[in-house]
Design a protein around this motif. Structure first.
Motif, PDB file in Angstrom:
ATOM      1  N   ASP A 218      55.449  30.205  31.229  1.00 49.82           N
ATOM      2  CA  ASP A 218      56.613  30.759  30.539  1.00 49.82           C
ATOM      3  C   ASP A 218      56.321  30.985  29.059  1.00 49.82           C
ATOM      4  O   ASP A 218      57.216  30.890  28.218  1.00 49.82           O
ATOM      5  CB  ASP A 218      57.821  29.822  30.690  1.00 49.82           C
ATOM      6  CG  ASP A 218      58.279  29.697  32.135  1.00 49.82           C
ATOM      7  OD1 ASP A 218      58.368  30.740  32.804  1.00 49.82           O
ATOM      8  OD2 ASP A 218      58.536  28.566  32.585  1.00 49.82           O
ATOM      9  N   SER A 219      55.064  31.283  28.748  1.00 55.52           N
ATOM     10  CA  SER A 219      54.663  31.484  27.345  1.00 55.52           C
ATOM     11  C   SER A 219      53.904  32.797  27.196  1.00 55.52           C
ATOM     12  O   SER A 219      52.677  32.806  27.030  1.00 55.52           O
ATOM     13  CB  SER A 219      53.804  30.308  26.867  1.00 55.52           C
ATOM     14  OG  SER A 219      54.483  29.081  26.994  1.00 55.52           O
TER      15      SER A 219
ATOM     16  N   ARG B 140      50.139  28.745  17.491  1.00 49.65           N
ATOM     17  CA  ARG B 140      50.442  27.938  18.668  1.00 49.65           C
ATOM     18  C   ARG B 140      49.304  28.008  19.681  1.00 49.65           C
ATOM     19  O   ARG B 140      48.796  29.077  19.995  1.00 49.65           O
ATOM     20  CB  ARG B 140      51.746  28.419  19.307  1.00 49.65           C
ATOM     21  CG  ARG B 140      52.288  27.479  20.372  1.00 49.65           C
ATOM     22  CD  ARG B 140      53.658  27.941  20.845  1.00 49.65           C
ATOM     23  NE  ARG B 140      54.210  27.030  21.836  1.00 49.65           N
ATOM     24  CZ  ARG B 140      55.381  27.205  22.441  1.00 49.65           C
ATOM     25  NH1 ARG B 140      56.124  28.256  22.128  1.00 49.65           N
ATOM     26  NH2 ARG B 140      55.812  26.332  23.328  1.00 49.65           N
TER      27      ARG B 140
ATOM     28  N   CYS C   9      61.246  37.467  23.951  1.00 50.48           N
ATOM     29  CA  CYS C   9      60.522  37.790  22.729  1.00 50.48           C
ATOM     30  C   CYS C   9      61.057  39.094  22.188  1.00 50.48           C
ATOM     31  O   CYS C   9      61.541  39.936  22.936  1.00 50.48           O
ATOM     32  CB  CYS C   9      59.017  37.886  22.972  1.00 50.48           C
ATOM     33  SG  CYS C   9      58.537  39.128  24.180  1.00 50.48           S
TER      34      CYS C   9
ATOM     35  N   LEU D 239      51.329  27.614  30.525  1.00 49.21           N
ATOM     36  CA  LEU D 239      51.637  28.902  29.901  1.00 49.21           C
ATOM     37  C   LEU D 239      52.407  29.839  30.826  1.00 49.21           C
ATOM     38  O   LEU D 239      52.521  31.028  30.533  1.00 49.21           O
ATOM     39  CB  LEU D 239      50.337  29.588  29.453  1.00 49.21           C
ATOM     40  CG  LEU D 239      49.469  28.816  28.458  1.00 49.21           C
ATOM     41  CD1 LEU D 239      48.216  29.609  28.116  1.00 49.21           C
ATOM     42  CD2 LEU D 239      50.256  28.498  27.193  1.00 49.21           C
TER      43      LEU D 239
ATOM     44  N   GLN E 194      51.341  33.590  24.337  1.00 50.09           N
ATOM     45  CA  GLN E 194      50.052  32.908  24.273  1.00 50.09           C
ATOM     46  C   GLN E 194      49.052  33.443  25.291  1.00 50.09           C
ATOM     47  O   GLN E 194      47.991  32.867  25.480  1.00 50.09           O
ATOM     48  CB  GLN E 194      50.250  31.399  24.475  1.00 50.09           C
ATOM     49  CG  GLN E 194      51.008  30.735  23.331  1.00 50.09           C
ATOM     50  CD  GLN E 194      51.431  29.316  23.662  1.00 50.09           C
ATOM     51  OE1 GLN E 194      52.602  29.033  23.916  1.00 50.09           O
ATOM     52  NE2 GLN E 194      50.475  28.413  23.654  1.00 50.09           N
TER      53      GLN E 194
ATOM     54  N   ALA F 193      59.627  34.155  28.984  1.00 50.54           N
ATOM     55  CA  ALA F 193      60.306  33.677  27.790  1.00 50.54           C
ATOM     56  C   ALA F 193      60.692  34.863  26.929  1.00 50.54           C
ATOM     57  O   ALA F 193      59.956  35.835  26.827  1.00 50.54           O
ATOM     58  CB  ALA F 193      59.387  32.733  27.012  1.00 50.54           C
TER      59      ALA F 193
END
Length: 422
Positions: free
Chosen positions: A158-159, A266, A387, A156, A162, A385
């Protein structure tokens, strides 16, 4: 030194797997020969001790001990009173007869529990302000390392969508007292006499997305003569507790009926909780694991202070808007009946992507950075990332679902129309 159960287990292994005589194994591991023979023959369990049976079964105690160890690794260590409350919940649900007063264990049981489960240790806990002053850099780095390891293992880094953080903020409906100018020394009344308080649970992710608010209102039953969500943020839900504060059952309802349905599908997801982690009972922890949600406590002092900073901004904006509302409506007090409608302007002012992402950035929770971040940080982060603020997780519907609690043991879901009149 190994516990007695471990010594018996090692002795049994020598007898059954290594062919050692019972007498020799008993002497090697310092256990009585006759007791070892009973365990090898299967007459009694290897962990059996003399005296009356324990209140919790061996499986229940093992599961409780493993849960305590796992939560401590995740930054959510519990004190004795929290453990007593969790055990009481287990016994109440099972309607088990116990020697405890009101099914709540005491220090004698706790000492025996620690003796039977040597992987759990009792250690000193400092108040937050002293903790900030005395915690060493190595301890802080160790806490952050556990969080960083979890993020890396779950892929995670680069997420940001989440990684979620929930912050609990309490509101005193009596208003904020201050000083005013005047020629008389007589006190000036500018707030309601109510002593009620409500709790707001805010949840957002590292990308600046948020889910609708969850409000805990005081009371003993679900209100039927009015809708407390009238005029509030679309998608809001509420629970009822006796004092209007968050507890374990209300947190479970929030997790099951509000957080999980509202976040994107996700997985996995990391949920960061603030210092009120005592609300996370084994049931909530298992529910989170079942839905691929990793619960983690405040991982560093900077992280805790960032949560406090967000609550400060929320309360400061609330008091400002509360004052404006009172001036426009001098004969209307703010109560639990209209709190949500007054809160809406505060929510719109505070829940902005930049403010929410700053809470993660300044605490080093995302992007990962164990050092404090200066105020003049850049607008964007190359490691994050992309958004869009337009992807905010909101529920733009004409109805809001109220998750309510009845008598602290029975819960139900009631749908209220946001256009319904009080």
């Amino acid at each position: 030194m190994a516990s007695k159960s471990e010594r018996y287990l090692n002795a049994m292994k020598d007898v059954k797997e290594n062919g050692m005589a019972v007498r020799a194994a008993a002497k090697k591991w310092g256990v009585p020969k006759s007791c070892l023979y009973d365990r090898v023959s299967g007459k009694v369990e290897y962990y059996r001790r003399s005296g009356p049976p324990t209140v919790l079964t061996r499986e229940e105690e093992t599961r409780l001990a493993e849960w305590l160890v796992e939560m401590e690794r995740r930054g959510c260590a519990f004190c004795k009173d929290d453990i007593f409350d969790h055990v009481k919940t287990i016994l109440d649900e099972d309607q088990r007869e116990t020697p405890f007063t009101d099914n709540r264990p005491g220090n004698k049981w706790f000492r025996s529990f620690l003796a039977r489960n040597n992987n759990v240790r009792l250690k000193s806990m400092l108040p937050r302000d002293k903790k900030i002053a005395k915690t060493s850099t190595s301890d802080s780095n160790g806490q952050f390392f556990d969080y960083e390891k979890l993020i890396q293992e779950r892929g995670l880094a680069d997420s940001p969508t989440q990684i979620w953080k929930c912050i609990e903020t309490s509101f005193d409906l009596q208003g904020r007292h201050g000083k005013i100018t005047g020629i008389s020394e007589k006190p000036y009344r500018d707030s309601t006499d109510t002593k009620e308080q409500l709790t707001l649970l805010t949840c957002f992710n590292a990308c600046g997305q948020w889910i609708p608010p969850y409000i805990v209102i005081p009371g003993k039953r679900v209100p039927k003569t009015y809708n407390p969500l009238e005029g509030g943020v679309p998608g809001s839900t509420f629970s009822v507790t006796e004092k209007g504060s968050m507890d374990a059952s209300a947190f479970y309802l929030w997790l099951d009926d509000h957080f999980i349905p509202n976040i994107p599908p996700r997985r996995p997801v990391v949920l960061l909780v603030d210092s009120h982690h005592s609300h996370i009972n084994p049931g909530a922890f298992e529910l989170a694991k079942k839905n691929c949600i990793e619960i983690f406590g405040s991982t560093s002092l900077v992280g805790e202070m960032a949560g406090d900073g967000f609550s400060h901004v929320m309360k400061k904006t609330w008091y400002k808007n509360e004052s404006k509302y009172s001036k426009k409506n001098p004969n209307v007090d703010i109560t639990k009946k209209n709190f949500c409608s007054v809160l809406r302007s505060t929510w719109e002012d505070v829940m902005r992507p930049r403010i929410l992402t700053d809470a993660f950035h300044q605490s080093g929770l995302y992007p990962l950075d164990k050092t404090p971040v200066p105020d003049d940080h850049p607008e964007t982060y190359s490691s994050a990332a992309p958004c869009s603020p337009s992807s905010l997780v909101t529920m733009a519907t004409s109805e809001v679902v109220a998750v309510v609690e009845i008598d602290s043991t029975i819960s139900e879901t009631v749908t209220h129309s946001s256009s319904e009149q009080q």
